[in-house]
Design an enzyme around this catalytic site. Structure first.
Site, short mmCIF file in Angstrom:
data_model
loop_
_atom_site.label_atom_id
_atom_site.label_comp_id
_atom_site.label_asym_id
_atom_site.label_seq_id
_atom_site.Cartn_x
_atom_site.Cartn_y
_atom_site.Cartn_z
CG ASP A 24 -2.22 0.79 1.05
OD1 ASP A 24 -2.19 1.67 0.16
OD2 ASP A 24 -2.99 0.73 1.78
CD GLU A 71 -0.46 6.33 -2.82
OE1 GLU A 71 -1.14 5.50 -3.12
OE2 GLU A 71 0.04 6.18 -1.54
CG ASP A 95 -8.51 4.01 0.28
OD1 ASP A 95 -8.15 2.75 0.37
OD2 ASP A 95 -7.58 4.93 0.84
#
Length: 782
Positions: free
Chosen positions: A502, A505, A568
């Protein structure tokens, strides 16, 4: 105190109130200076060009000064508030130089150099080479040497034109107008652009932006730019190519951008660069702009790809940027995940329930397993802390509390056909409480220089909202990678099969530094691939090729590291639609093994209708996964089908999900085979019908949510609530309705029943897998 940060945190979309607006103005753009002082300050000024400009108060210690548009030049300014001063702050406004005419042409066997003279007398060199059949590389270089390296080509020059010819490619450059045309020898896939590139140059000769343009025909449609939640048509939009985490409702922002555009007529172009870029597809001609750290030697590398049909362009692109990697067959069964499964007891209960309910699953993702600080030690495990440079073996841990025996649990998962992925992020967390092991790890990582650094060599700390102030591991450093993975190697002794990788960014700041020499602008987009690629290699080594990473972010070439999911999303119909668009556009840029969270992962549980409509779509999607976020409500909001059924008192949620999960298992061999077959030729599992059948583009593009799955299936998911039929636009050829075996001619609009139990799916009549697919559908229960 005076607070003024000209670049703020360098967040591209959320400026901070003490910034300069704009950060790097172009000629004629207005400039505004914002800053903050103590509340006791009554007046403040900005000293600029020998003037004292009084600041306007904005309340609560905030001030602003409007400088207005500025001509090119180098400026400084100071901020004065009472007896306090801040600055000087540099402000540079560049001047655009545009290539105007050809000065000299140098022809070689492997390409050609064209020297261009620009406005103001500046010069640049445009080099044309052919790296692959069907691909032209046009590289503009300002202030540096140019080297030609490509396939042999035939070059002809007349008084007003330059022609390059090679296998699958013809190039024409008008030496007077500098118009550029690239096409196949058959005349298809015609790209029309301009060699009148321009660059933004500062007063000292450094260049900070490069820009080009192209002029599509009115009938063309443009697609691509990586995973995009809007579209599919890009014309009329201004889009950034910048890795960014927009938590839910992504809009025009994305975790996985790719500077690659494909036209419906069979050409595409790719900016071979890691720095952020901007595509203005709203004016005419359309422009693409590449950001650069100011330097005297800069280049823009543009690859133009032409083919007889649009997905031939995608195939060329994956040949350029990396083959599509296909995961093991087990990855193509149903997945199960929930952040509420934060203990072995809860995870075991979820597995027990899925077995009791006869709901197939092949992958279990555990996010809330670790101590949430080291991210490699199980919650409540007992151990003796070690030095930061040391590693742990499995025998070093005594597992207690929430995870008393993870090995036994993982063994049981494997016995029941479930593979296990554990959640990861690439940070050394800023811990709020003392943690001896983590503290030792952080100390060692800082001593060894294992983290991304600021320009002053101090360690960079995450400026984003997620894991704020955490250190970011530098995966360009081989020793840092080895240290990081050595601490996680024992997890494979427990029996895990990979990681959910995950994040990735949150690199902001154009002056960041990495071990391999990359600086901020080149790190923003490159970092996710560096991070995920390192994990991919680690997992493949540890599992002998039988493992998997599952990632949210990426950039050009991410198809080498499967799989990815769309980040998400809310549990809404709008998010469902946006996710389908994201998967299709990601596929056009090479991302084949892709999925999303069935019904959305955030908020109240979805309705039964939304849950089952999205389940039906996910059944015919590369990754079929349900997942839900951690929440603090008293009620259970996981997305298991039994919980949806119990929450809504509707047993159909469980029954229909079970049917689709069983169908997915019957399709598992087929999907794996199709992923391998399409991946071998550089194509994704999900494709736009309008681009796969360009002769019917105008007819098929009217349904942006229907898609081809594999080589044989047309899937038309139901994306509107409270409907019981679905119109389907059939591509050319004959098509067989999966659920009945009836055959229909293509190029017609067919309205079919669409109960929750039947997503409209058609099979190409000529498919060699027709019998297999019809038998799989006939095995449907209920």
């Amino acid at each position: 105190m005076i607070l003024h940060q000209p670049y703020g945190s360098d967040d591209p979309y959320r400026p901070r109130p003490a910034e300069r607006f704009r950060r790097d103005p172009e000629p004629g753009e207005p400039v505004q200076i914002n800053f903050q002082t103590g509340l006791e300050v009554g007046k403040a000024w900005v000293e600029f060009r020998d003037e004292h400009i009084q600041a306007a108060p904005l309340g609560d210690g905030w001030w602003t000064v409007w400088l207005g548009p500025l001509p090119p030049g180098t400026y400084t300014y100071r901020i004065i508030a009472g007896v306090e001063e801040a600055g000087p702050f540099a402000l540079e406004v560049g001047c655009w130089h545009q290539a105007e005419r050809v000065a000299e042409i140098q022809v070689e066997d492997q390409g050609v150099r064209v020297d261009l003279t620009s406005t103001g007398g500046k010069t640049a060199t445009l080099a044309f080479t052919i790296p692959l059949p069907g691909v032209l590389r046009a590289e503009l270089t300002v202030g540096g040497a140019v080297f030609l390296q490509g396939l042999p080509c035939r070059i002809e020059q007349t008084s007003d034109a330059l022609h390059l010819r090679a296998q699958d490619l013809e190039v024409h450059l008008d030496l007077v107008t500098l118009e550029l045309q690239v096409q196949t020898p058959k005349g298809s896939g015609e790209y029309r652009g301009s060699a009148r590139f321009r660059w933004l140059e500062l007063a000292d000769g450094r260049v900070t932006r490069l820009q080009g343009g192209f002029s599509p025909q009115p009938h063309e449609a443009l697609y691509g730019l990586g995973e995009r939640f809007v579209g599919p048509e890009l014309r009329g939009r201004r889009l950034d190519v910048r890795v960014y985490e927009e938590y839910k409702e992504q809009g025009e922002r994305t975790y996985l951008p790719v500077p690659f555009v494909v036209s419906s007529v069979g050409y595409g172009f790719w900016l071979d660069a890691e720095e952020p870029s901007h595509f203005d597809l709203n004016g005419f001609p359309y422009t693409f702009t590449l950001e650069k750290l100011p330097a005297t030697e800069v280049s823009l590398s543009l690859c133009i790809l032409v083919s007889d049909e649009p997905y031939g362009v995608t195939a060329l692109f994956t040949r350029l940027t990396g083959e599509i990697s296909v995961p093991p067959k087990w990855a193509f069964g149903p997945w199960m995940s929930a952040n509420m499964w934060n203990s072995q007891a809860k995870a075991e209960e979820a597995v027990r329930r899925t077995l009791e309910e006869a709901v197939p699953a092949t992958v279990l993702v555990l996010e809330a397993w670790s101590d949430e600080t080291t991210f490699y030690i199980f919650n409540d495990a007992k151990y003796t802390p070690k030095g930061g440079g040391e590693t742990f073996d499995l025998e070093d841990f005594t597992f207690t509390g929430r995870w008393p025996d993870p090995k036994r649990f993982f063994d049981e998962c494997h016995q029941n056909g479930l593979r296990v992925l554990l959640w990861q992020i690439p940070v050394l967390k800023q811990a709020g409480e003392p943690h001896p092991q983590h503290d030792a790890d952080v100390t060692y990582a800082l001593e060894q220089g294992f983290c991304i650094r600021n320009a002053d060599v101090t360690p960079y700390r995450n400026q984003g909202w997620w894991f704020t102030d955490s250190l970011i591991l530098d995966f360009t450093n081989p020793e840092a990678r080895e240290w990081w993975f050595a601490k996680r190697r024992y997890l494979f002794d427990l029996g895990i099969d990979g990681f959910k990788t995950d994040g990735g960014e949150h690199l902001w700041g154009r002056d960041l530094r990495a071990y391999d020499g990359r600086r901020g602008l080149a790190l923003f987009n490159a970092y996710p691939n560096l991070y995920v690629g390192a994990y991919h290699e680690f997992v493949q080594e540890a599992t002998k090729g039988d493992g998997l990473t599952f990632s949210r972010s990426g950039y050009t070439g991410a198809q080498k590291y499967p799989a990815h999911w769309a980040g998400d999303e809310n549990s809404t119909w709008a998010a469902f639609k946006a996710s389908i668009l994201a998967g299709l556009s990601a596929g056009l840029s090479g991302i084949s093994i892709w999925g999303w969270d069935i019904g959305g992962f955030s908020g109240e549980v979805p309705t039964v209708e939304l849950y089952l409509r999205s389940t039906a779509m996910a059944c015919f999607c590369p990754v079929m996964q349900y997942h839900s976020e951690l929440h603090w409500a008293a009620d259970n909001r996981d997305r298991t089908p039994w919980n949806i059924a119990e929450r809504h008192q509707d047993k159909k949620a469980l029954e229909v999900y079970r049917h689709y999960a069983k169908l997915r298992m019957r399709l598992q061999d087929y999907i794996h085979w199709e992923a391998q077959a399409l991946g071998a030729v550089g194509l994704p599992l999900m494709r736009y019908p309008a681009l796969a059948f360009p002769e019917a583009h105008g007819f098929l593009k009217e349904d942006p949510f229907a898609y081809l799955f594999g080589r044989d299936l047309l899937v038309a998911p139901v994306v509107e609530k409270s409907v019981v039929t679905r119109q389907v636009r059939l591509p050319p050829g004959d098509w067989v309705y999966l659920w009945s075996g009836a055959m229909f001619q293509g190029l017609q609009i067919l309205t079919v029943p669409a109960p929750l139990e039947r997503v409209p799916v058609f099979v190409a009549a000529g498919s060699p897998q027709l019998k297999t697919l019809l038998e799989a559908a006939q095995g449907w229960e209920g």
